[in-house]
Design a protein around this motif. Sequence first.
Motif, PDB file in Angstrom:
ATOM      1  N   VAL A  14       0.703  -1.073   0.140  1.00  0.00           N
ATOM      2  CA  VAL A  14       0.142   0.146  -0.092  1.00  0.00           C
ATOM      3  C   VAL A  14       0.856   1.279   0.150  1.00  0.00           C
ATOM      4  CG1 VAL A  14      -1.810  -1.160   1.198  1.00  0.00           C
ATOM      5  CG2 VAL A  14      -0.096   0.028   2.524  1.00  0.00           C
ATOM      6  N   SER A  15       0.330   2.333  -0.036  1.00  0.00           N
ATOM      7  CA  SER A  15       0.706   3.588   0.071  1.00  0.00           C
ATOM      8  C   SER A  15       1.368   4.032   1.374  1.00  0.00           C
ATOM      9  CB  SER A  15       0.307   5.016  -0.757  1.00  0.00           C
ATOM     10  OG  SER A  15      -0.911   5.215   0.007  1.00  0.00           O
ATOM     11  N   VAL A  16       2.334   5.109   1.448  1.00  0.00           N
ATOM     12  CA  VAL A  16       2.691   5.660   2.875  1.00  0.00           C
ATOM     13  C   VAL A  16       1.392   6.208   3.543  1.00  0.00           C
ATOM     14  CG1 VAL A  16       3.963   7.133   4.164  1.00  0.00           C
ATOM     15  CG2 VAL A  16       5.009   5.698   2.262  1.00  0.00           C
ATOM     16  N   GLY A  17       0.591   6.956   2.564  1.00  0.00           N
ATOM     17  CA  GLY A  17      -0.475   7.307   2.919  1.00  0.00           C
ATOM     18  C   GLY A  17      -1.560   6.615   3.681  1.00  0.00           C
ATOM     19  N   THR A  18      -1.572   5.486   3.031  1.00  0.00           N
ATOM     20  CA  THR A  18      -2.696   4.427   3.543  1.00  0.00           C
ATOM     21  C   THR A  18      -2.009   3.723   4.963  1.00  0.00           C
ATOM     22  OG1 THR A  18      -3.231   3.787   1.383  1.00  0.00           O
ATOM     23  CG2 THR A  18      -3.766   2.191   3.221  1.00  0.00           C
ATOM     24  N   VAL A  19      -0.849   3.762   5.373  1.00  0.00           N
ATOM     25  CA  VAL A  19      -0.453   3.395   6.483  1.00  0.00           C
ATOM     26  C   VAL A  19      -0.585   4.285   7.350  1.00  0.00           C
ATOM     27  CG1 VAL A  19       1.808   2.705   7.714  1.00  0.00           C
ATOM     28  CG2 VAL A  19       1.498   1.952   5.555  1.00  0.00           C
ATOM     29  N   SER A  20      -0.326   5.696   7.139  1.00  0.00           N
ATOM     30  CA  SER A  20      -0.373   6.802   7.807  1.00  0.00           C
ATOM     31  C   SER A  20      -1.875   6.765   8.346  1.00  0.00           C
ATOM     32  CB  SER A  20      -0.471   8.072   7.396  1.00  0.00           C
ATOM     33  OG  SER A  20      -0.455   9.169   8.156  1.00  0.00           O
ATOM     34  N   ASN A  21      -3.205   6.722   7.430  1.00  0.00           N
ATOM     35  CA  ASN A  21      -4.492   6.540   7.675  1.00  0.00           C
ATOM     36  C   ASN A  21      -4.701   5.351   8.600  1.00  0.00           C
ATOM     37  OD1 ASN A  21      -5.144   8.885   6.530  1.00  0.00           O
ATOM     38  ND2 ASN A  21      -5.582   7.821   4.481  1.00  0.00           N
ATOM     39  N   VAL A  22      -4.123   4.379   8.622  1.00  0.00           N
ATOM     40  CA  VAL A  22      -4.472   2.963   9.456  1.00  0.00           C
ATOM     41  C   VAL A  22      -4.025   3.197  10.922  1.00  0.00           C
ATOM     42  CG1 VAL A  22      -3.605   0.902   9.973  1.00  0.00           C
ATOM     43  CG2 VAL A  22      -4.189   1.325   7.429  1.00  0.00           C
ATOM     44  N   LEU A  23      -2.780   4.214  11.088  1.00  0.00           N
ATOM     45  CA  LEU A  23      -2.191   4.537  12.318  1.00  0.00           C
ATOM     46  C   LEU A  23      -3.066   5.724  13.075  1.00  0.00           C
ATOM     47  CD1 LEU A  23       1.417   4.515  11.518  1.00  0.00           C
ATOM     48  CD2 LEU A  23       0.208   3.005  12.854  1.00  0.00           C
ATOM     49  N   ASN A  24      -3.766   6.656  12.182  1.00  0.00           N
ATOM     50  CA  ASN A  24      -4.366   7.917  12.736  1.00  0.00           C
ATOM     51  C   ASN A  24      -5.813   7.919  12.436  1.00  0.00           C
ATOM     52  OD1 ASN A  24      -1.790   9.056  13.707  1.00  0.00           O
ATOM     53  ND2 ASN A  24      -1.130   8.987  11.509  1.00  0.00           N
ATOM     54  N   ARG A  25      -6.456   7.447  11.359  1.00  0.00           N
ATOM     55  CA  ARG A  25      -7.741   7.468  10.939  1.00  0.00           C
ATOM     56  C   ARG A  25      -8.068   6.279  10.257  1.00  0.00           C
ATOM     57  NH1 ARG A  25      -9.199  12.123   7.121  1.00  0.00           N
ATOM     58  NH2 ARG A  25      -7.272  11.507   6.145  1.00  0.00           N
ATOM     59  N   PRO A  26      -8.049   5.075  10.831  1.00  0.00           N
ATOM     60  CA  PRO A  26      -8.570   3.819  10.239  1.00  0.00           C
ATOM     61  C   PRO A  26      -9.885   3.809   9.651  1.00  0.00           C
ATOM     62  CG  PRO A  26      -8.245   3.814  12.830  1.00  0.00           C
ATOM     63  CD  PRO A  26      -7.759   5.163  12.490  1.00  0.00           C
ATOM     64  N   GLU A  27     -10.675   4.631  10.329  1.00  0.00           N
ATOM     65  CA  GLU A  27     -12.141   4.672   9.912  1.00  0.00           C
ATOM     66  C   GLU A  27     -12.330   5.044   8.226  1.00  0.00           C
ATOM     67  OE1 GLU A  27     -11.250   8.896  11.516  1.00  0.00           O
ATOM     68  OE2 GLU A  27     -10.819   6.877  12.102  1.00  0.00           O
ATOM     69  N   VAL A  28     -11.399   5.554   7.690  1.00  0.00           N
ATOM     70  CA  VAL A  28     -11.362   5.995   6.473  1.00  0.00           C
ATOM     71  C   VAL A  28     -10.951   5.138   5.412  1.00  0.00           C
ATOM     72  CG1 VAL A  28     -11.308   8.470   7.035  1.00  0.00           C
ATOM     73  CG2 VAL A  28      -9.271   7.402   6.336  1.00  0.00           C
ATOM     74  N   VAL A  29     -10.285   3.846   5.991  1.00  0.00           N
ATOM     75  CA  VAL A  29      -9.584   2.829   5.136  1.00  0.00           C
ATOM     76  C   VAL A  29     -10.329   1.702   5.397  1.00  0.00           C
ATOM     77  CG1 VAL A  29      -7.481   1.449   4.853  1.00  0.00           C
ATOM     78  CG2 VAL A  29      -7.190   3.870   5.858  1.00  0.00           C
ATOM     79  N   ALA A  30     -10.548   0.701   4.125  1.00  0.00           N
ATOM     80  CA  ALA A  30     -10.906  -0.321   3.984  1.00  0.00           C
ATOM     81  C   ALA A  30     -10.944  -1.313   4.978  1.00  0.00           C
ATOM     82  CB  ALA A  30     -11.014  -0.866   2.837  1.00  0.00           C
ATOM     83  N   PRO A  31     -11.755  -2.018   5.755  1.00  0.00           N
ATOM     84  CA  PRO A  31     -11.655  -2.925   6.789  1.00  0.00           C
ATOM     85  C   PRO A  31     -10.575  -3.993   6.358  1.00  0.00           C
ATOM     86  CG  PRO A  31     -13.869  -2.405   6.978  1.00  0.00           C
ATOM     87  CD  PRO A  31     -13.373  -1.788   5.593  1.00  0.00           C
ATOM     88  N   ALA A  32     -10.648  -4.717   5.316  1.00  0.00           N
ATOM     89  CA  ALA A  32      -9.639  -5.394   4.896  1.00  0.00           C
ATOM     90  C   ALA A  32      -8.189  -4.996   4.645  1.00  0.00           C
ATOM     91  CB  ALA A  32     -10.018  -6.204   3.492  1.00  0.00           C
ATOM     92  N   THR A  33      -7.985  -3.811   4.308  1.00  0.00           N
ATOM     93  CA  THR A  33      -6.665  -2.950   4.152  1.00  0.00           C
ATOM     94  C   THR A  33      -6.290  -2.726   5.613  1.00  0.00           C
ATOM     95  OG1 THR A  33      -7.065  -2.268   2.197  1.00  0.00           O
ATOM     96  CG2 THR A  33      -5.456  -1.182   3.226  1.00  0.00           C
ATOM     97  N   VAL A  34      -7.104  -2.301   6.581  1.00  0.00           N
ATOM     98  CA  VAL A  34      -6.544  -2.160   8.008  1.00  0.00           C
ATOM     99  C   VAL A  34      -5.856  -3.235   8.504  1.00  0.00           C
ATOM    100  CG1 VAL A  34      -7.459  -1.536  10.289  1.00  0.00           C
ATOM    101  CG2 VAL A  34      -8.427  -0.207   8.337  1.00  0.00           C
ATOM    102  N   THR A  35      -6.885  -4.432   8.425  1.00  0.00           N
ATOM    103  CA  THR A  35      -6.375  -5.857   8.959  1.00  0.00           C
ATOM    104  C   THR A  35      -4.830  -6.236   8.274  1.00  0.00           C
ATOM    105  OG1 THR A  35      -8.402  -6.628   9.192  1.00  0.00           O
ATOM    106  CG2 THR A  35      -7.098  -8.108   9.167  1.00  0.00           C
ATOM    107  N   ARG A  36      -4.802  -5.985   6.877  1.00  0.00           N
ATOM    108  CA  ARG A  36      -3.465  -6.359   6.319  1.00  0.00           C
ATOM    109  C   ARG A  36      -2.406  -5.522   6.877  1.00  0.00           C
ATOM    110  NH1 ARG A  36      -5.009  -5.491   1.565  1.00  0.00           N
ATOM    111  NH2 ARG A  36      -3.550  -4.016   0.768  1.00  0.00           N
ATOM    112  N   VAL A  37      -2.482  -4.140   6.945  1.00  0.00           N
ATOM    113  CA  VAL A  37      -1.428  -3.289   7.248  1.00  0.00           C
ATOM    114  C   VAL A  37      -1.207  -3.600   8.972  1.00  0.00           C
ATOM    115  CG1 VAL A  37      -0.909  -0.937   7.911  1.00  0.00           C
ATOM    116  CG2 VAL A  37      -2.037  -1.572   5.720  1.00  0.00           C
ATOM    117  N   GLN A  38      -2.068  -3.856   9.706  1.00  0.00           N
ATOM    118  CA  GLN A  38      -1.778  -3.939  10.790  1.00  0.00           C
ATOM    119  C   GLN A  38      -1.052  -5.330  11.231  1.00  0.00           C
ATOM    120  OE1 GLN A  38      -5.762  -3.830  12.931  1.00  0.00           O
ATOM    121  NE2 GLN A  38      -5.746  -1.770  13.418  1.00  0.00           N
ATOM    122  N   ALA A  39      -1.432  -6.448  10.284  1.00  0.00           N
ATOM    123  CA  ALA A  39      -0.580  -7.624  10.399  1.00  0.00           C
ATOM    124  C   ALA A  39       0.674  -7.271  10.192  1.00  0.00           C
ATOM    125  CB  ALA A  39      -1.135  -8.606   9.634  1.00  0.00           C
TER     126      ALA A  39
END
Length: 343
Positions: A14-39
Amino acid sequence: MAISVRDVAREAGVSVGTVSNVLNRPEVVAPATVTRVQAVIERLDFVRNDAARQLRGGRSRSFGLVVLDARNPFFMDITHGAQSRALESGYTVLMGASDDSSHNEQRLLDLFEEQRVAGVLISPLQTDLSRLWKLRDSGTPVVMVDRGSGDRSFSSVSVDDVAGGLMAAQHLIDIGRRRIAFIGGPVEIEQVRHRLEGAQAAVSAVGDATLEVFTARSLSVLEGRRIGFELAQLPSNKRPDAVFAANDLLALGILQAIMIDGTLRVPDDIALVGYDDIDFARSSIVPITSVRQPAVEIGRTAVELMLREAQAGEDAVREQFVFAPKLMVRASTGIAPGATEQH
């Protein structure tokens, strides 16, 4: 080598911006992507650099706390209360002690400003608050701790020390003592002055009562012991029959000196009252009557006011919170050992 956000993004596809969103605003990221990045974050043991992120945003998530004396358990209890409340809101507390030094106080304020703390909690030594005004004008909220704001220009959490001093001296008068000594200092400390004012008010209302002031160089056990030896060596016709110490550390030192000297007894020859009601006062070999300050609650309330002020910004209302002191009567003024404390 430390794992970076770019490493996480590359590994997760994913992009750096997506990782930043997962860390700070996970609600704006698709749940599956959040799960993958957190893993990936968990697998790589990534720890985000909150300090750098917060400083880029303008403020850290720490409050600076300046106390008068870190060796005094009263201020440690204030720190404990402040820290517990701060943690509940995702902040922490950085504590420093001025040690009754204006230079140390100013240096701590400079360091906290350099570190861009989210706010400063302070028990100031000086009456000149120009440095605090400058700090607040630069965008750092300030709350005064264990001292009132006077002109109400700062939010503050304090105890009515005039009332505390009055109840301490009044208790000594009520048990029949008339030659009362007040021991406290330095005089720059507002809390000490207010406790003395209260004691003077109580004594002035009783015609045959007197109050002699012994100035302490510090509010410490050793200074109390020094003055205690002075009292023990006075002739009986010049020696006070009661002592009101400006804090419990002084009272403990006075008690130690009297017991080491061995010619006098507490409370028979000298009744003794302290201030703060720290654990050491009530657990000493002669439990010390003391004026209780709710230290933990003071710390918690100070952070609560800070959080409200930081959230309100320029629209903040300066709040003044004043606790009422309580007199805890123990063996040093005549309560029998083993008896229940009198409030």
